[in-house]
Design a protein around this motif. Structure first.
Motif, short mmCIF file in Angstrom:
data_model
loop_
_atom_site.label_atom_id
_atom_site.label_comp_id
_atom_site.label_asym_id
_atom_site.label_seq_id
_atom_site.Cartn_x
_atom_site.Cartn_y
_atom_site.Cartn_z
N ILE A 107 0.89 -1.16 0.00
CA ILE A 107 0.00 0.00 0.00
C ILE A 107 0.92 1.20 0.00
CG2 ILE A 107 -1.88 1.20 1.15
CD1 ILE A 107 -1.17 -2.24 2.28
N ASP A 108 1.17 1.76 -1.17
CA ASP A 108 2.17 2.83 -1.22
C ASP A 108 1.56 4.22 -1.10
OD1 ASP A 108 1.14 2.70 -3.81
OD2 ASP A 108 3.05 3.16 -4.76
N VAL A 110 -1.28 5.52 1.95
CA VAL A 110 -2.28 5.24 2.97
C VAL A 110 -2.22 6.36 3.99
CG1 VAL A 110 -0.78 3.87 4.49
CG2 VAL A 110 -3.24 3.41 4.44
N ILE A 151 -2.84 -2.70 8.89
CA ILE A 151 -1.93 -3.16 7.83
C ILE A 151 -1.00 -4.25 8.35
CG2 ILE A 151 -0.04 -2.46 6.31
CD1 ILE A 151 -1.42 0.30 6.15
N TYR A 161 4.09 -0.50 3.47
CA TYR A 161 3.18 0.62 3.29
C TYR A 161 3.99 1.92 3.27
CZ TYR A 161 3.83 1.66 8.25
OH TYR A 161 4.38 1.97 9.46
#
Length: 200
Positions: A107-108, A110, A151, A161
């Motif tokens: 998840i780049d 968030v 996460i 992330y």
């Protein structure tokens, strides 16, 4: 590229694949992220963006019952002028790739939690963050902790992330630092959240 969500069937796949191949030719040692949080064509890292603020909803959105969050591909029809003599009909289907679990899933983008000091409301009506801003710093940190915990609980599926974003910019006031790089929060508390690792 960033957040390419409405690709055409011809130019976008070809252009993205060419960018990937060119980048690899220049430096084969680095992984390539072809479209951050967008429609992937040829990539070494599968990335998605999610600004869901509720930790439990975020967790279930990213992965549930064997299904990963997939950036929706909303392909545009292809104007006939773009396809040359290939004979491709308008709206010919292109098999956009789906995540199959064979590469790192990140998840780049968030977070996006808006925080503005009470004394600094000068442009708060024209800038933004996601959802309703927290009322206090404590609420901000609790929301941040909840998102990161969600996460990390998916450690078997999510590789990493990136909180968005580090500093405020003209458009958004959701940084950990203000525009002038002053910290918004006690950085020890923020570091404690970002330094957390998945529980065994």
């Amino acid at each position: 590229m960033n957040e390419e969500w409405w690709p055409d069937h011809v130019q976008y796949p070809r252009f993205t694949a060419d960018l990937y191949d060119l980048t690899k030719a220049l430096d084969p040692t680095r992984p390539v992220n072809d479209a951050s949080g967008g429609c992937h064509i040829k990539t070494d890292i599968w990335t998605v963006h999610s600004y869901e603020q509720d930790p439990e909803v975020l967790k279930n959105a990213l992965y549930k019952d064997g299904g990963f969050f997939q950036t929706p591909n909303n392909p545009q029809g292809v104007p006939s002028a773009n396809v040359g003599f290939n004979g491709l009909a308008v709206n010919s289907p292109y098999p956009f790739p789906k995540y199959e679990g064979e590469m790192p899933y990140l998840i780049d983008e968030v977070g996006g939690i808006k925080w503005v000091e009470a004394k600094d409301k000068s442009n708060t009506d024209t800038s933004w963050g996601y959802s309703t801003p927290p009322a206090t710093q404590e609420e901000f940190l609790q929301r941040l902790k909840g998102q990161i915990d969600a996460i990390l609980s998916l450690k078997e599926y999510v590789w990493g992330y990136c909180y968005t974003q580090l500093t405020d910019v003209e458009q958004e006031q959701n940084g950990i630092f203000f525009y002038d790089r002053r910290p918004k929060f006690d950085l020890k508390l923020v570091s404690r959240i970002f330094s957390k690792t998945p529980r065994e």
